[in-house]
Scaffold this active site. Structure first.
Site, PDB file in Angstrom:
ATOM      1  N   GLU A  48       0.836  -1.221   0.000  1.00  0.00           N
ATOM      2  CA  GLU A  48       0.000   0.000   0.000  1.00  0.00           C
ATOM      3  C   GLU A  48       0.865   1.263   0.000  1.00  0.00           C
ATOM      4  O   GLU A  48       0.580   2.219  -0.721  1.00  0.00           O
ATOM      5  CB  GLU A  48      -0.934   0.010   1.220  1.00  0.00           C
ATOM      6  N   ASN A  52       1.270   3.954  -3.127  1.00  0.00           N
ATOM      7  CA  ASN A  52       0.995   5.389  -2.966  1.00  0.00           C
ATOM      8  C   ASN A  52       2.111   6.249  -3.560  1.00  0.00           C
ATOM      9  O   ASN A  52       1.840   7.281  -4.170  1.00  0.00           O
ATOM     10  CB  ASN A  52       0.801   5.741  -1.491  1.00  0.00           C
ATOM     11  N   ARG A 106      -9.683   4.493  -7.073  1.00  0.00           N
ATOM     12  CA  ARG A 106      -9.084   4.269  -5.739  1.00  0.00           C
ATOM     13  C   ARG A 106     -10.173   4.260  -4.680  1.00  0.00           C
ATOM     14  O   ARG A 106     -11.154   4.996  -4.788  1.00  0.00           O
ATOM     15  CB  ARG A 106      -8.090   5.398  -5.414  1.00  0.00           C
TER      16      ARG A 106
HETATM   17  N1  LIG Z   1       3.205   9.147  -1.023  1.00  0.00           N
HETATM   18  C1  LIG Z   1       2.186  10.003  -1.256  1.00  0.00           C
HETATM   19  N2  LIG Z   1       2.403  11.177  -1.891  1.00  0.00           N
HETATM   20  C2  LIG Z   1       1.404  12.049  -2.123  1.00  0.00           C
HETATM   21  N3  LIG Z   1       0.115  11.848  -1.727  1.00  0.00           N
HETATM   22  C3  LIG Z   1      -0.165  10.700  -1.089  1.00  0.00           C
HETATM   23  C4  LIG Z   1       0.841   9.722  -0.823  1.00  0.00           C
HETATM   24  N4  LIG Z   1       0.260   8.696  -0.166  1.00  0.00           N
HETATM   25  C5  LIG Z   1      -1.022   9.008  -0.040  1.00  0.00           C
HETATM   26  N5  LIG Z   1      -1.312  10.220  -0.579  1.00  0.00           N
HETATM   27  C6  LIG Z   1      -2.611  10.919  -0.545  1.00  0.00           C
HETATM   28  O1  LIG Z   1      -3.407  10.365   0.496  1.00  0.00           O
HETATM   29  C7  LIG Z   1      -4.619   9.859  -0.034  1.00  0.00           C
HETATM   30  C8  LIG Z   1      -5.054   8.637   0.752  1.00  0.00           C
HETATM   31  O2  LIG Z   1      -4.143   7.555   0.530  1.00  0.00           O
HETATM   32  P1  LIG Z   1      -4.690   6.060   0.679  1.00  0.00           P
HETATM   33  O3  LIG Z   1      -3.610   5.131   0.345  1.00  0.00           O
HETATM   34  O4  LIG Z   1      -5.363   5.931   2.010  1.00  0.00           O
HETATM   35  O5  LIG Z   1      -5.865   5.961  -0.417  1.00  0.00           O
HETATM   36  P2  LIG Z   1      -5.730   5.900  -2.006  1.00  0.00           P
HETATM   37  O6  LIG Z   1      -4.333   5.624  -2.416  1.00  0.00           O
HETATM   38  O7  LIG Z   1      -6.359   7.154  -2.554  1.00  0.00           O
HETATM   39  O8  LIG Z   1      -6.659   4.671  -2.357  1.00  0.00           O
HETATM   40  P3  LIG Z   1      -6.284   3.114  -2.204  1.00  0.00           P
HETATM   41  O9  LIG Z   1      -5.004   3.031  -1.400  1.00  0.00           O
HETATM   42  O10 LIG Z   1      -7.443   2.503  -1.467  1.00  0.00           O
HETATM   43  O11 LIG Z   1      -6.118   2.607  -3.601  1.00  0.00           O
HETATM   44  C9  LIG Z   1      -4.365   9.635  -1.509  1.00  0.00           C
HETATM   45  O12 LIG Z   1      -5.546   9.681  -2.297  1.00  0.00           O
HETATM   46  C10 LIG Z   1      -3.412  10.783  -1.843  1.00  0.00           C
HETATM   47  O13 LIG Z   1      -4.119  11.990  -2.020  1.00  0.00           O
HETATM   48 MG   LIG Z   2      -3.239   4.104  -1.527  1.00  0.00          MG
END
Ligand SMILES: Nc1ncnc2c1ncn2[C@@H]1O[C@H](COP(=O)(O)OP(=O)(O)OP(=O)(O)O)[C@@H](O)[C@H]1O
Ligand SMILES: [Mg+2]
Length: 143
Positions: A48, A52, A106
């Site tokens: 995960e 990201n 997502r």
């Molecule tokens: N490394 C990162 N750099 C920039 N923004 C990030 C990063 N990690 C997470 N985010 C932000 O935080 C939000 C939430 O992350 P999260 O992993 O909980 O959900 P997601 O990636 O949107 O969906 P999913 O992981 O369920 O596919 C993301 O939509 C993004 O906006």
């Molecule tokens: Mg994610």
């Protein structure tokens, strides 16, 4: 054990490196004699966090991801996954279940999964400078 074991990896944000990263952490953690369930949880959390970086940190270019794993005392696996990408403007909001900037593809559950599968999760981020995800998992000691 005063000087614990550790490893540091650096790789570009290519999607094939998500599987590489989770397998590398699982191989490193194997020396701690984890249960299959613990190993599965760790692999999922790493997957995960690295996803990201690939998807959100560097949305339209490749960038560098660094991964550091350490074994701490009391059988704790410590993992830091860092990028130098776009950063997160509001970390508290990003941690909420179902919050996503990723649109319909997502589900916004990545941080929630990391939090529930690991013993602790800390996120530090600066807009335009990048994000660091610090997770720990305490493993059971098996007799
Ligand atoms: N490394 C990162 N750099 C920039 N923004 C990030 C990063 N990690 C997470 N985010 C932000 O935080 C939000 C939430 O992350 P999260 O992993 O909980 O959900 P997601 O990636 O949107 O969906 P999913 O992981 O369920 O596919 C993301 O939509 C993004 O906006
Ligand atoms: Mg994610």
């Amino acid at each position: 054990m005063k000087f614990g074991n550790y490893m540091i990896l650096e790789f570009p944000s290519k999607s094939c490196n998500e599987a590489f990263a989770r397998s590398a952490v699982a191989c490193f953690a194997a020396q701690m004699d984890p249960t299959l369930e613990e190993l599965g949880d760790i692999r999922t959390a790493v997957s995960e966090a690295v996803t990201n970086c690939i998807v959100h940190a560097y949305p339209d270019k490749l960038g560098i991801i660094t991964l550091r794993c350490r074994i701490l005392k009391d059988n704790v696996l410590d993992i830091v996954i860092k990028d130098k990408g776009v950063g997160i403007p509001d970390v508290e909001q990003a941690r909420r279940p179902s919050f996503t900037t990723g649109g319909a593809e997502r589900s916004g559950m990545g941080f929630t999964i990391m939090e529930s599968f690991m013993t602790s999760l800390e996120i530090t981020s600066a807009e335009g400078r990048g994000t660091s995800v610090h997770m720990r998992r305490k493993l059971q000691r098996r007799q």
